[in-house]
Design a protein around this motif. Structure first.
Motif, PDB file in Angstrom:
ATOM      1  N   ILE A 267      -6.320  -1.830 -10.362  1.00  0.00           N
ATOM      2  CA  ILE A 267      -6.081  -2.421  -8.841  1.00  0.00           C
ATOM      3  C   ILE A 267      -6.597  -4.021  -8.937  1.00  0.00           C
ATOM      4  CG2 ILE A 267      -7.991  -1.502  -7.549  1.00  0.00           C
ATOM      5  CD1 ILE A 267      -4.470  -2.217  -6.274  1.00  0.00           C
ATOM      6  N   ASP A 268      -7.687  -4.013  -9.872  1.00  0.00           N
ATOM      7  CA  ASP A 268      -8.321  -5.625  -9.756  1.00  0.00           C
ATOM      8  C   ASP A 268      -7.456  -6.538 -10.349  1.00  0.00           C
ATOM      9  OD1 ASP A 268     -10.386  -4.360  -8.911  1.00  0.00           O
ATOM     10  OD2 ASP A 268     -11.835  -4.140 -10.593  1.00  0.00           O
ATOM     11  N   VAL A 269      -6.449  -6.184 -10.903  1.00  0.00           N
ATOM     12  CA  VAL A 269      -5.673  -7.265 -11.457  1.00  0.00           C
ATOM     13  C   VAL A 269      -4.646  -7.945 -10.209  1.00  0.00           C
ATOM     14  CG1 VAL A 269      -5.306  -6.246 -13.711  1.00  0.00           C
ATOM     15  CG2 VAL A 269      -3.657  -5.783 -12.048  1.00  0.00           C
ATOM     16  N   VAL A 270      -4.540  -7.297  -9.204  1.00  0.00           N
ATOM     17  CA  VAL A 270      -4.081  -7.864  -7.811  1.00  0.00           C
ATOM     18  C   VAL A 270      -5.074  -8.558  -7.222  1.00  0.00           C
ATOM     19  CG1 VAL A 270      -2.508  -7.133  -5.863  1.00  0.00           C
ATOM     20  CG2 VAL A 270      -2.372  -5.989  -7.947  1.00  0.00           C
ATOM     21  N   SER A 271      -4.806  -9.476  -6.563  1.00  0.00           N
ATOM     22  CA  SER A 271      -5.741 -10.371  -5.682  1.00  0.00           C
ATOM     23  C   SER A 271      -6.021  -9.555  -4.339  1.00  0.00           C
ATOM     24  CB  SER A 271      -4.959 -11.615  -5.551  1.00  0.00           C
ATOM     25  OG  SER A 271      -4.025 -11.843  -4.571  1.00  0.00           O
ATOM     26  N   ARG A 272      -6.949  -9.822  -3.812  1.00  0.00           N
ATOM     27  CA  ARG A 272      -7.403  -8.897  -2.643  1.00  0.00           C
ATOM     28  C   ARG A 272      -6.453  -9.195  -1.512  1.00  0.00           C
ATOM     29  NH1 ARG A 272     -11.417  -5.357  -2.596  1.00  0.00           N
ATOM     30  NH2 ARG A 272     -12.923  -5.590  -4.085  1.00  0.00           N
ATOM     31  N   SER A 273      -6.326 -10.621  -1.554  1.00  0.00           N
ATOM     32  CA  SER A 273      -5.283 -11.207  -0.454  1.00  0.00           C
ATOM     33  C   SER A 273      -3.846 -10.420  -0.481  1.00  0.00           C
ATOM     34  CB  SER A 273      -5.150 -12.601  -0.371  1.00  0.00           C
ATOM     35  OG  SER A 273      -4.451 -13.145  -1.704  1.00  0.00           O
ATOM     36  N   ARG A 274      -3.486  -9.983  -1.743  1.00  0.00           N
ATOM     37  CA  ARG A 274      -2.198  -9.312  -1.608  1.00  0.00           C
ATOM     38  C   ARG A 274      -2.202  -7.625  -1.644  1.00  0.00           C
ATOM     39  NH1 ARG A 274       2.413 -12.329  -1.704  1.00  0.00           N
ATOM     40  NH2 ARG A 274       2.231 -14.108  -2.810  1.00  0.00           N
ATOM     41  N   ARG A 275      -3.588  -7.267  -1.582  1.00  0.00           N
ATOM     42  CA  ARG A 275      -3.668  -5.549  -1.507  1.00  0.00           C
ATOM     43  C   ARG A 275      -3.144  -5.012  -0.195  1.00  0.00           C
ATOM     44  NH1 ARG A 275      -9.272  -5.047  -4.781  1.00  0.00           N
ATOM     45  NH2 ARG A 275      -8.832  -6.422  -6.433  1.00  0.00           N
ATOM     46  N   GLY A 276      -3.223  -5.565   0.939  1.00  0.00           N
ATOM     47  CA  GLY A 276      -3.024  -5.049   2.019  1.00  0.00           C
ATOM     48  C   GLY A 276      -1.681  -4.887   2.234  1.00  0.00           C
ATOM     49  N   LEU A 277      -0.627  -5.552   1.669  1.00  0.00           N
ATOM     50  CA  LEU A 277       0.742  -5.393   1.870  1.00  0.00           C
ATOM     51  C   LEU A 277       1.146  -4.676   0.589  1.00  0.00           C
ATOM     52  CD1 LEU A 277       1.704  -9.053   3.231  1.00  0.00           C
ATOM     53  CD2 LEU A 277       1.205  -6.868   4.709  1.00  0.00           C
ATOM     54  N   LEU A 278       0.506  -4.372  -0.207  1.00  0.00           N
ATOM     55  CA  LEU A 278       0.927  -3.582  -1.531  1.00  0.00           C
ATOM     56  C   LEU A 278       1.835  -2.382  -1.153  1.00  0.00           C
ATOM     57  CD1 LEU A 278       1.253  -4.516  -4.430  1.00  0.00           C
ATOM     58  CD2 LEU A 278      -0.716  -3.142  -4.861  1.00  0.00           C
ATOM     59  N   PRO A 279       1.050  -1.418  -0.351  1.00  0.00           N
ATOM     60  CA  PRO A 279       1.775  -0.255  -0.068  1.00  0.00           C
ATOM     61  C   PRO A 279       3.101  -0.335   0.466  1.00  0.00           C
ATOM     62  CG  PRO A 279      -0.507  -0.108   0.437  1.00  0.00           C
ATOM     63  CD  PRO A 279      -0.282  -1.405   0.234  1.00  0.00           C
ATOM     64  N   TYR A 280       3.211  -1.441   1.428  1.00  0.00           N
ATOM     65  CA  TYR A 280       4.346  -1.425   2.203  1.00  0.00           C
ATOM     66  C   TYR A 280       5.568  -2.115   1.281  1.00  0.00           C
ATOM     67  CZ  TYR A 280       1.410  -0.466   5.992  1.00  0.00           C
ATOM     68  OH  TYR A 280       0.503   0.404   6.841  1.00  0.00           O
ATOM     69  N   GLY A 281       5.027  -3.098   0.313  1.00  0.00           N
ATOM     70  CA  GLY A 281       6.105  -3.557  -0.622  1.00  0.00           C
ATOM     71  C   GLY A 281       6.684  -2.503  -1.470  1.00  0.00           C
ATOM     72  N   ALA A 282       5.571  -1.410  -1.669  1.00  0.00           N
ATOM     73  CA  ALA A 282       6.027  -0.482  -2.811  1.00  0.00           C
ATOM     74  C   ALA A 282       7.050   0.545  -1.876  1.00  0.00           C
ATOM     75  CB  ALA A 282       4.495   0.385  -3.270  1.00  0.00           C
ATOM     76  N   LEU A 283       6.529   0.718  -0.654  1.00  0.00           N
ATOM     77  CA  LEU A 283       7.383   1.688   0.251  1.00  0.00           C
ATOM     78  C   LEU A 283       9.007   1.258   0.214  1.00  0.00           C
ATOM     79  CD1 LEU A 283       7.546   4.153   2.059  1.00  0.00           C
ATOM     80  CD2 LEU A 283       6.984   2.844   3.916  1.00  0.00           C
ATOM     81  N   VAL A 284       8.967  -0.320   0.330  1.00  0.00           N
ATOM     82  CA  VAL A 284      10.399  -0.930   0.495  1.00  0.00           C
ATOM     83  C   VAL A 284      11.110  -0.582  -0.847  1.00  0.00           C
ATOM     84  CG1 VAL A 284      11.835  -3.184   0.841  1.00  0.00           C
ATOM     85  CG2 VAL A 284       9.793  -2.425   2.272  1.00  0.00           C
ATOM     86  N   LEU A 285      10.379  -0.987  -1.961  1.00  0.00           N
ATOM     87  CA  LEU A 285      11.169  -0.915  -3.217  1.00  0.00           C
ATOM     88  C   LEU A 285      11.426   0.738  -3.409  1.00  0.00           C
ATOM     89  CD1 LEU A 285      11.928  -2.064  -5.647  1.00  0.00           C
ATOM     90  CD2 LEU A 285       9.564  -1.404  -6.938  1.00  0.00           C
ATOM     91  N   GLU A 286      10.841   1.612  -3.014  1.00  0.00           N
ATOM     92  CA  GLU A 286      10.958   2.883  -3.295  1.00  0.00           C
ATOM     93  C   GLU A 286      12.181   3.216  -2.216  1.00  0.00           C
ATOM     94  OE1 GLU A 286       9.536   7.448  -2.084  1.00  0.00           O
ATOM     95  OE2 GLU A 286       8.291   5.597  -1.494  1.00  0.00           O
ATOM     96  N   GLN A 287      12.575   2.881  -1.380  1.00  0.00           N
ATOM     97  CA  GLN A 287      13.833   3.226  -0.516  1.00  0.00           C
ATOM     98  C   GLN A 287      14.841   2.279  -0.978  1.00  0.00           C
ATOM     99  OE1 GLN A 287      13.641   5.528   1.637  1.00  0.00           O
ATOM    100  NE2 GLN A 287      11.741   5.898   1.357  1.00  0.00           N
ATOM    101  N   VAL A 288      14.614   0.873  -1.645  1.00  0.00           N
ATOM    102  CA  VAL A 288      15.570   0.410  -2.105  1.00  0.00           C
ATOM    103  C   VAL A 288      16.293   1.024  -3.108  1.00  0.00           C
ATOM    104  CG1 VAL A 288      16.428  -1.725  -3.234  1.00  0.00           C
ATOM    105  CG2 VAL A 288      14.948  -1.842  -0.953  1.00  0.00           C
ATOM    106  N   ILE A 289      15.473   1.517  -4.015  1.00  0.00           N
ATOM    107  CA  ILE A 289      15.931   2.351  -5.380  1.00  0.00           C
ATOM    108  C   ILE A 289      16.602   3.445  -4.863  1.00  0.00           C
ATOM    109  CG2 ILE A 289      14.996   3.398  -7.332  1.00  0.00           C
ATOM    110  CD1 ILE A 289      12.760   1.566  -7.336  1.00  0.00           C
ATOM    111  N   ARG A 290      16.107   4.052  -4.010  1.00  0.00           N
ATOM    112  CA  ARG A 290      16.831   5.536  -3.486  1.00  0.00           C
ATOM    113  C   ARG A 290      18.263   5.139  -2.806  1.00  0.00           C
ATOM    114  NH1 ARG A 290      13.280   9.746  -3.648  1.00  0.00           N
ATOM    115  NH2 ARG A 290      11.316   9.208  -3.348  1.00  0.00           N
ATOM    116  N   ALA A 291      18.433   3.898  -2.289  1.00  0.00           N
ATOM    117  CA  ALA A 291      19.506   3.726  -1.517  1.00  0.00           C
ATOM    118  C   ALA A 291      20.593   3.291  -2.530  1.00  0.00           C
ATOM    119  CB  ALA A 291      19.237   2.556  -0.604  1.00  0.00           C
ATOM    120  N   ILE A 292      20.174   2.435  -3.597  1.00  0.00           N
ATOM    121  CA  ILE A 292      21.358   1.585  -4.328  1.00  0.00           C
ATOM    122  C   ILE A 292      21.390   2.169  -5.698  1.00  0.00           C
ATOM    123  CG2 ILE A 292      21.332  -0.582  -2.735  1.00  0.00           C
ATOM    124  CD1 ILE A 292      19.548  -1.995  -4.990  1.00  0.00           C
TER     125      ILE A 292
END
Length: 512
Positions: A267-292
């Motif tokens: 996780i250290d390769v991701v800047s701390r300023s980005r980590r808070g939104l990372l789970p939500y970006g991952a969740l959106v990607l997961e749902q996009v993959i399921r959808a399309i």
């Protein structure tokens, strides 16, 4: 010079390309404010300067309907700095783009008026459909004939749009940006999952994409891909065109969305300023993959900014191949003779044809690019030219090329300098290319090793020579006045090329 025009750059740097002059883009998003200065308006734009600050203009917007004042003040301070940096770069044009936060906030017009007063330039406030269209154009500018769906995830919104047969379809925008989703779900992944699934349900019917790539644009998704790259030990740390099979991307996104972020490996390769939104970006990607149901998730480092510039090119410029343009530019600024590198393209094509080596259209463009960049390492010590060229080409800021293609370029030029010695190349780089590409890279390396010994990297020599066959022998034909170029070293390379091409021997013949 590539376009025959005079440079408007005041720095008079010989390594800079001439043309229109630097152009700057200030991109005001819901999470970040960024300045990118490009060397010039071209088919393969190169960054001169790139800086962002995370102002978080979208924080609290869903609840209050306004951008909070602290974020506004931080953004305006960054924009004052960016204006001066753009001026110092000698930019002939500065474009300012604003997206979801400024579009949706009640105090958006007031904020944009302040930006225009600071910069003296009109702000282009993009609608959701504008964002989708420009993101798609950005992907088209940076990928080789892309087909599929583009998704651009920002802090305030998600845009989805189809690219088909070289045309951009109708885009859709969803209120699923990382900041907005975090706040709407009150920090609950379970609630966020339902919000995303409900919002994306229409995409299943309206944007069928099964079996085609999904092109992911946006900083949060790039951070997610960077994390995947390091967790899997991927050998090439180039984000653009990084491709993950959809099933693997789905599982990885599912894990990142539901685990404590600080407990994730690498996780250290991701800047701390980005980590808070990372789970939500991952969740959106997961749902996009399921959808399309795409075949792969492909990361694009190019998006709205590059799409905006791409739209400003002439139709003739847009039709150019970005890889060949980038290779031509690198040839111009780094080769001993750019004209000689261009001569290698037709000479190598004749050699491949003579040896019966078939090429697809994409393989031909890769060979062309490899010829153009084959002499960029000449200023290095001879013992390190292959290694330096391999490093430059595998990591170059090229677009219009995937990672196996990068491996082809790097290997072909490495072989040209070092010889056809596989043991000297990192096996991880070799793993990126298929057996077919590796063999064509070896063959091109062998062709280049003959050509450079004949020409000493100077133009107007290769067109006077010719390769032919005599039974099972390869023949290098030299005109009489070049007969003294013949020798044991050159003969060994002709023999080596013959054997790579499936012939038994090679000879040099001198006319007259």
């Amino acid at each position: 010079m590539p376009d025959g025009t005079k440079s408007t750059c005041r720095c008079e740097a010989p390594g800079r390309l001439p043309g229109h002059g630097p152009v700057s883009v200030i991109d005001i998003g819901s999470n970040s404010v960024r300045l990118v200065v490009y060397e010039r308006l071209s088919r393969a734009p190169t960054m001169l300067f790139n800086e962002k600050m995370l102002a978080g203009l979208g924080k609290g917007l869903a609840a209050t309907g306004r951008m909070n004042q602290e974020s506004v003040d931080q953004a305006l301070a960054a924009i004052r700095r960016f204006k001066l940096l753009a001026e110092q770069s000698g930019s002939v044009e500065t474009y300012i783009l604003a997206t979801a936060a400024a579009r949706d906030a009640a105090n958006g017009p007031e904020f944009l008026a302040a930006v225009e007063e600071i910069c003296g330039v009109e702000v282009h406030l993009l609608s959701g459909s504008d964002e989708a269209r420009l993101s798609a154009l950005g992907v088209m500018s940076g990928m080789n004939r892309p087909e599929g769906i583009v998704g651009d995830l920002g802090g305030g919104s998600l845009e989805l749009i189809r690219i088909e047969n070289g045309a951009v379809g109708n885009g859709r925008t969803y209120p699923l940006g990382g900041i907005r989703l975090l706040e709407a779900s009150e920090g609950s992944i379970r609630k966020a999952e339902k919000i995303v699934a409900d919002a994306l349900e229409p995409a299943i019917v309206q944007m069928p994409c099964a079996g085609l790539p999904f092109f992911a644009v946006g900083g949060t998704w790039r951070s997610l891909a960077l994390l995947h790259m390091y967790e899997t030990g991927y050998p090439l740390h180039v984000m653009h065109n990084y491709a993950i099979p959809a099933e693997e991307a789905l599982e990885f996104a599912r894990v990142v969305a539901r685990r404590d972020t600080d407990s994730i490996d690498q996780i250290d390769v991701v800047s701390r300023s980005r980590r808070g939104l990372l789970p939500y970006g991952a969740l959106v990607l997961e749902q996009v993959i399921r959808a399309i149901r795409p075949s792969h998730v492909v990361i694009s480092a190019l998006g709205v900014r590059e799409g905006y510039l791409y739209e400003r090119l002439t139709a003739e410029e847009r039709a150019k191949d970005p890889l060949i343009e980038a290779a031509s530019e690198l040839n111009w600024v780094r080769s001993r003779s750019p004209r000689h590198a261009k001569e290698l393209v037709s000479w190598s094509e004749a050699a491949f044809s003579l040896l019966g080596i078939e090429e697809t259209e994409d393989e031909r463009r890769l060979r062309t690019a490899a010829c153009l960049v084959s002499d960029i390492g000449w200023r290095a010590h001879p013992d390190y030219r292959g290694e330096q060229s391999l490093g430059i080409l595998s990591n170059a800021a090229f677009v219009g090329i995937d990672h196996p293609g990068r491996a082809y370029l790097a290997l072909a030029v490495f072989y040209r300098h070092v010889g056809l010695i596989d043991d000297a190349v990192s096996p991880r780089i070799r793993e990126l290319a298929s057996t077919r590409l590796k063999e064509r890279a070896r063959t091109l390396g062998a062709v280049l090793r003959v050509a450079y010994l004949v020409t000493a990297s100077m133009p107007d020599v290769l067109p006077r020579t010719k390769l032919s066959t005599d039974g099972d022998r390869l023949v290098l034909n030299l005109p009489g006045d070049l007969g003294d170029l013949s020798g044991d070293r050159l003969l060994k390379r002709v023999v080596q090329l013959a054997k790579v091409g499936g012939l038994k021997d090679g000879v040099i013949r001198i006319a007259g």
